[in-house]
Each structure stands twice: as C-alpha cells, then as structure tokens.
Design a protein around this motif. Structure first.
Motif, PDB file in Angstrom:
ATOM      1  N   VAL A  43      -2.883   4.988   9.206  1.00  0.00           N
ATOM      2  CA  VAL A  43      -4.166   5.415   8.646  1.00  0.00           C
ATOM      3  C   VAL A  43      -5.242   4.367   8.985  1.00  0.00           C
ATOM      4  CG1 VAL A  43      -5.408   6.041   6.550  1.00  0.00           C
ATOM      5  CG2 VAL A  43      -2.971   6.609   6.779  1.00  0.00           C
ATOM      6  N   PRO A  44      -6.249   4.717   9.780  1.00  0.00           N
ATOM      7  CA  PRO A  44      -7.241   3.734  10.223  1.00  0.00           C
ATOM      8  C   PRO A  44      -7.923   2.995   9.068  1.00  0.00           C
ATOM      9  CG  PRO A  44      -7.461   5.752  11.492  1.00  0.00           C
ATOM     10  CD  PRO A  44      -6.492   6.049  10.390  1.00  0.00           C
ATOM     11  N   GLU A  45      -8.220   3.709   7.992  1.00  0.00           N
ATOM     12  CA  GLU A  45      -8.918   3.064   6.864  1.00  0.00           C
ATOM     13  C   GLU A  45      -8.036   2.001   6.199  1.00  0.00           C
ATOM     14  OE1 GLU A  45      -8.701   6.222   7.446  1.00  0.00           O
ATOM     15  OE2 GLU A  45     -10.727   7.099   7.474  1.00  0.00           O
ATOM     16  N   VAL A  46      -6.735   2.246   6.161  1.00  0.00           N
ATOM     17  CA  VAL A  46      -5.806   1.252   5.596  1.00  0.00           C
ATOM     18  C   VAL A  46      -5.808   0.012   6.485  1.00  0.00           C
ATOM     19  CG1 VAL A  46      -3.385   0.729   5.101  1.00  0.00           C
ATOM     20  CG2 VAL A  46      -4.346   2.953   4.450  1.00  0.00           C
ATOM     21  N   ARG A  47      -5.696   0.223   7.783  1.00  0.00           N
ATOM     22  CA  ARG A  47      -5.669  -0.907   8.713  1.00  0.00           C
ATOM     23  C   ARG A  47      -6.972  -1.690   8.656  1.00  0.00           C
ATOM     24  NH1 ARG A  47      -1.112  -0.647  11.316  1.00  0.00           N
ATOM     25  NH2 ARG A  47      -1.641  -2.601  12.336  1.00  0.00           N
ATOM     26  N   LYS A  48      -8.081  -0.972   8.583  1.00  0.00           N
ATOM     27  CA  LYS A  48      -9.386  -1.648   8.546  1.00  0.00           C
ATOM     28  C   LYS A  48      -9.487  -2.556   7.324  1.00  0.00           C
ATOM     29  CE  LYS A  48     -14.374  -0.718   8.624  1.00  0.00           C
ATOM     30  NZ  LYS A  48     -15.413   0.352   8.628  1.00  0.00           N
ATOM     31  N   MET A  49      -9.048  -2.057   6.171  1.00  0.00           N
ATOM     32  CA  MET A  49      -9.120  -2.841   4.939  1.00  0.00           C
ATOM     33  C   MET A  49      -8.224  -4.079   5.013  1.00  0.00           C
ATOM     34  SD  MET A  49      -8.095  -1.757   1.034  1.00  0.00           S
ATOM     35  CE  MET A  49      -6.320  -1.993   1.285  1.00  0.00           C
ATOM     36  N   LEU A  50      -6.999  -3.888   5.496  1.00  0.00           N
ATOM     37  CA  LEU A  50      -6.061  -5.015   5.517  1.00  0.00           C
ATOM     38  C   LEU A  50      -6.419  -6.035   6.605  1.00  0.00           C
ATOM     39  CD1 LEU A  50      -2.634  -3.300   4.746  1.00  0.00           C
ATOM     40  CD2 LEU A  50      -4.334  -4.268   3.191  1.00  0.00           C
ATOM     41  N   VAL A  51      -6.884  -5.566   7.755  1.00  0.00           N
ATOM     42  CA  VAL A  51      -7.283  -6.491   8.823  1.00  0.00           C
ATOM     43  C   VAL A  51      -8.441  -7.370   8.346  1.00  0.00           C
ATOM     44  CG1 VAL A  51      -8.392  -6.642  11.103  1.00  0.00           C
ATOM     45  CG2 VAL A  51      -6.431  -5.137  10.765  1.00  0.00           C
ATOM     46  N   LYS A  52      -9.361  -6.788   7.598  1.00  0.00           N
ATOM     47  CA  LYS A  52     -10.486  -7.566   7.068  1.00  0.00           C
ATOM     48  C   LYS A  52      -9.970  -8.683   6.152  1.00  0.00           C
ATOM     49  CE  LYS A  52     -14.759  -7.130   4.371  1.00  0.00           C
ATOM     50  NZ  LYS A  52     -15.610  -6.199   3.589  1.00  0.00           N
ATOM     51  N   LEU A 109      -6.600  11.408   0.008  1.00  0.00           N
ATOM     52  CA  LEU A 109      -6.604  10.904  -1.358  1.00  0.00           C
ATOM     53  C   LEU A 109      -6.243   9.417  -1.390  1.00  0.00           C
ATOM     54  CD1 LEU A 109      -7.149  11.636  -4.241  1.00  0.00           C
ATOM     55  CD2 LEU A 109      -4.786  12.409  -4.491  1.00  0.00           C
ATOM     56  N   LEU A 110      -5.335   9.008  -0.508  1.00  0.00           N
ATOM     57  CA  LEU A 110      -5.014   7.584  -0.431  1.00  0.00           C
ATOM     58  C   LEU A 110      -6.252   6.792  -0.033  1.00  0.00           C
ATOM     59  CD1 LEU A 110      -3.129   5.127  -0.398  1.00  0.00           C
ATOM     60  CD2 LEU A 110      -2.519   5.717   1.973  1.00  0.00           C
ATOM     61  N   VAL A 111      -6.957   7.258   0.974  1.00  0.00           N
ATOM     62  CA  VAL A 111      -8.166   6.556   1.431  1.00  0.00           C
ATOM     63  C   VAL A 111      -9.197   6.460   0.302  1.00  0.00           C
ATOM     64  CG1 VAL A 111     -10.145   6.706   2.992  1.00  0.00           C
ATOM     65  CG2 VAL A 111      -7.828   7.124   3.860  1.00  0.00           C
ATOM     66  N   VAL A 119       0.847  -1.197   0.000  1.00  0.00           N
ATOM     67  CA  VAL A 119       0.000   0.000   0.000  1.00  0.00           C
ATOM     68  C   VAL A 119       0.887   1.253   0.000  1.00  0.00           C
ATOM     69  CG1 VAL A 119      -1.745   1.314   1.266  1.00  0.00           C
ATOM     70  CG2 VAL A 119      -1.890  -1.180   1.176  1.00  0.00           C
ATOM     71  N   THR A 120       1.995   1.196   0.750  1.00  0.00           N
ATOM     72  CA  THR A 120       2.929   2.322   0.779  1.00  0.00           C
ATOM     73  C   THR A 120       3.527   2.564  -0.601  1.00  0.00           C
ATOM     74  OG1 THR A 120       3.479   1.802   3.072  1.00  0.00           O
ATOM     75  CG2 THR A 120       5.034   3.206   1.866  1.00  0.00           C
ATOM     76  N   LEU A 124      -8.276   3.593  -2.053  1.00  0.00           N
ATOM     77  CA  LEU A 124      -8.043   2.246  -1.544  1.00  0.00           C
ATOM     78  C   LEU A 124      -8.842   1.189  -2.293  1.00  0.00           C
ATOM     79  CD1 LEU A 124      -7.856   2.739   2.334  1.00  0.00           C
ATOM     80  CD2 LEU A 124      -5.994   2.197   0.766  1.00  0.00           C
ATOM     81  N   PHE A 125     -10.023   1.552  -2.759  1.00  0.00           N
ATOM     82  CA  PHE A 125     -10.873   0.561  -3.444  1.00  0.00           C
ATOM     83  C   PHE A 125     -10.230   0.056  -4.730  1.00  0.00           C
ATOM     84  CE2 PHE A 125     -11.930   4.366  -5.749  1.00  0.00           C
ATOM     85  CZ  PHE A 125     -12.291   3.931  -7.018  1.00  0.00           C
ATOM     86  N   LYS A 126      -9.239   0.789  -5.236  1.00  0.00           N
ATOM     87  CA  LYS A 126      -8.573   0.394  -6.479  1.00  0.00           C
ATOM     88  C   LYS A 126      -7.487  -0.655  -6.248  1.00  0.00           C
ATOM     89  CE  LYS A 126      -9.105   5.006  -8.550  1.00  0.00           C
ATOM     90  NZ  LYS A 126      -8.370   6.198  -9.061  1.00  0.00           N
ATOM     91  N   LEU A 127      -7.083  -0.823  -4.986  1.00  0.00           N
ATOM     92  CA  LEU A 127      -5.975  -1.722  -4.692  1.00  0.00           C
ATOM     93  C   LEU A 127      -6.408  -3.184  -4.665  1.00  0.00           C
ATOM     94  CD1 LEU A 127      -4.813   1.019  -3.631  1.00  0.00           C
ATOM     95  CD2 LEU A 127      -3.486  -0.343  -2.041  1.00  0.00           C
TER      96      LEU A 127
END
Length: 230
Positions: free
Chosen positions: A108-117, A60-62, A41-42, A65-68
C-alpha cells in the motif's frame, strides 16, 4: 569516530535483523528493524478486520493511518522492541498469521510513504543500522554501506520453521516454505518500492555461511568505511 548509515536489505528470513542488531551493538549505533514497523501496521489491520482471508480493505486502512503511533523502546536487556499505540506488540507481530499478510500491507503506497518518512527522520543524525526491503534504494540511497542479503528459499524456510517450533507455534515446514515463496513474489513484484538490490550494494548469500562468519564480514566492511579505508 565518523558516523555512517548502514542499510541492510534482502529477502525474508535471511537473518537481516539478527546481524543488524549485533552490528549496531558492536558499533554503538541505533538499530531499526523496519520490518517490525510494517508488521505492526499489519497487526493493526488484522485486529480491526481490515485484512482477513477473504479480503483487504485498503481504503479504510489508509483512512485510519493517522491513528497509528509506532515507537521503538529498549527492554531490560537493551533490545529494541516495537510499541503500537503504546502497547508492546513485539511478540505478537512475529506470529505466522502476521507473516501471511505483511507483504500485502507493505504494497500500500500510503503505508510505505508514512513509514519511510519516519525512517528517514530516525537516520537524520546517521550512526544507524537499518534493515528492511528498500533501505538502500529508497530510504537511504546515500547510505555509506549497503548490504543485500539472500539465501535459498528452502534454507530460509528451515530457519523460520525452527524458530516458530521453538517458540511453540503449530506450523508445518510446507506452510512456512509456501509463506516464504509467496512473500518473495509479493516483495519483488509490488509497484511501489519493490525489493531489489541497489546497484552499489554488496550481496551476501548466507545459504552456507554461519552467523559469526557473516557478522565479521559485514563488520569489517563497516569499519573500512567508518575509518576511511574504502
């Protein structure tokens, strides 16, 4: 044979991925290097100039995220390598410039939330060894075995410096030590899922331990739980 979840957390450059990969191979388990996911992600953010020496556009990163798309695929030797949007980025994510930014992206909480899921989904059938910073505390708080790895910052910097030099990177030991200390601070003080030892984790300080001794200690702990001896 009973399948369990093995969570290996700890500071950067403590050899988490090395021991986790070897353990998974020995037990015929799935190995997941969650650090590689944050690094990918980085790398995505760096390529799009969302993070650079003078700024970090988190919003903008958040929004992007849906594109990753992140996937692990085995190479010819069976080693799991990470793909970012179907591109193998395993080597690129290990470079020093990615190391310099990954702890900021991981806050970034949104990054962590996506990856933890995604990580929870990977472990739904158990039989997995996962390493990272919050595996035993957030991703799998019910893991049967939790390991927390640590070592002195100087020793970890020595290992990382040797690895980078052998790979041909041009860095100084002082730069690597500064990076290790900075990541320790960011990982331990972030608001969302900070790096900390789970109450029921077993701490292993490998400052003065060789890889084989460390591996056999953790393997014994895993087998004790798999066969119900503990």
């Amino acid at each position: 044979m009973k399948k369990i979840i093995i969570a290996i957390d700890g500071y950067s450059s403590t050899g988490k991925s090395t021991v986790a990969r070897r353990l998974a191979k020995e037990l015929d388990y799935i190995f997941v290097d969650t650090g590689a996911m944050y690094r990918a992600v980085t790398l995505y953010a760096m390529r799009r100039m969302l993070i650079h020496p003078t700024g970090f556009d988190k919003e903008l990163l958040v929004r992007n995220l849906f594109k990753l798309s992140l996937r692990f695929k085995p190479n010819a030797e069976g080693k799991q390598e990470i793909y970012l949007c179907d591109e193998n980025v395993e080597k690129e994510i290990r470079q020093m410039d990615v190391s310099n930014y990954v702890s900021q992206v991981a806050t970034v909480p949104e990054v962590r939330k996506m990856l933890v899921k995604e990580q929870k989904e990977m472990g739904k059938d158990r039989g997995i060894v996962m390493d990272g910073r919050d595996i035993g505390t957030v991703v799998f708080p019910d893991a049967e075995l939790k390991i927390f790895m640590t070592a002195s910052a100087e020793e970890r910097a020595k290992r990382r410096y040797k690895e980078l030099i052998e790979r041909g990177d041009e860095v100084t030991f002082e730069e690597v030590l500064e990076n290790v200390q900075k990541r320790d601070h960011l990982d331990s003080t972030r608001k969302d899922s900070p790096l900390r030892k789970a109450e029921d984790a077993i701490e292993i300080d490998n400052t003065h331990t060789n890889l084989d001794d460390q591996f056999h200690t953790i393997l014994q702990l895993a087998q004790d739980r798999i066969y119900g001896r503990i």
